[in-house]
Scaffold this active site. Structure first.
Site, PDB file in Angstrom:
ATOM      1  N   ASP A  20      -6.920  -1.243  -4.668  1.00 12.26           N
ATOM      2  CA  ASP A  20      -7.981  -0.886  -3.734  1.00 12.26           C
ATOM      3  C   ASP A  20      -8.881   0.199  -4.332  1.00 12.26           C
ATOM      4  O   ASP A  20     -10.100   0.189  -4.123  1.00 12.26           O
ATOM      5  CB  ASP A  20      -7.398  -0.385  -2.416  1.00 12.26           C
ATOM      6  CG  ASP A  20      -6.596  -1.435  -1.672  1.00 12.26           C
ATOM      7  OD1 ASP A  20      -6.831  -2.645  -1.893  1.00 12.26           O
ATOM      8  OD2 ASP A  20      -5.730  -1.048  -0.858  1.00 12.26           O
ATOM      9  N   ASP A  59       0.851  -1.184   0.000  1.00 12.79           N
ATOM     10  CA  ASP A  59       0.000   0.000   0.000  1.00 12.79           C
ATOM     11  C   ASP A  59       0.887   1.234   0.000  1.00 12.79           C
ATOM     12  O   ASP A  59       2.026   1.191   0.480  1.00 12.79           O
ATOM     13  CB  ASP A  59      -0.896   0.018   1.231  1.00 12.79           C
ATOM     14  CG  ASP A  59      -1.975  -1.051   1.194  1.00 12.79           C
ATOM     15  OD1 ASP A  59      -2.399  -1.432   0.090  1.00 12.79           O
ATOM     16  OD2 ASP A  59      -2.404  -1.486   2.272  1.00 12.79           O
TER      17      ASP A  59
END
Length: 166
Positions: free
Chosen positions: A133, A117
């Site tokens: 995402d 991330d």
């Protein structure tokens, strides 16, 4: 149309993997980079994070469950997409976006045991997230829009028919 959907999914997965590759090689060594700031007002930073869980770090350490669940959802999405591909171009696009996001994160989980991330919203306290995402979140919102406003085969037609029959 099928070939375009497959190409679209592959391009999206490739973009996700390229951003994650960049994050591993350029962002991991520094941890965090300023990204969008207006003076002292912070909007978004780039922060390297290895997430071995799901959304907001939930289910941390449940790698095999997350791999299995994600793979199942991707397979169901692919089956539904190609079984109903003539239903709506909007729905096709939405499902392709959802599938691409699932595949992008599945690649990371299967290969590394975690998802990379990097987007760190500073406007408010929020989870750090990645490109895949974003795909899944946008697809979810679009799916809700489709189900509520665009799908003509659902209960609304039955309700309208029942009212018109009275």
């Amino acid at each position: 149309m099928t070939a375009l959907l497959v190409i679209f999914i592959l391009v999206l997965v490739g973009a996700d993997q390229l951003v994650k590759y960049w994050a591993v090689h350029s962002l991991e060594p520094v941890g965090t980079m300023k990204f969008i700031h207006f003076g002292d007002f912070k909007v978004l930073d780039l922060t390297y994070l290895e997430n071995d869980g799901a959304i907001f770090g939930s289910m941390s350490g449940k790698r095999w469950f997350l791999i299995g669940f994600t793979a199942l959802v991707i397979i169901l999405g692919i089956v539904y997409l190609f079984a109903n591909k003539r239903k709506s171009k909007f729905l096709d696009f939405t499902l392709a976006l959802f599938i691409a996001g699932g595949i992008g994160n599945l690649i990371d989980r299967a290969r590394q045991g975690f998802v990379v991330d990097m987007f760190d919203v500073k406007l408010f306290r929020f989870a750090i997230f990645n490109v895949a995402d974003i795909y899944v979140t946008c697809a979810f919102v679009m799916l809700m829009v489709y189900a509520i406003f665009l799908d003509k085969s659902g209960k609304a037609d039955g309700a309208e028919k029942a009212v018109s029959d009275e």
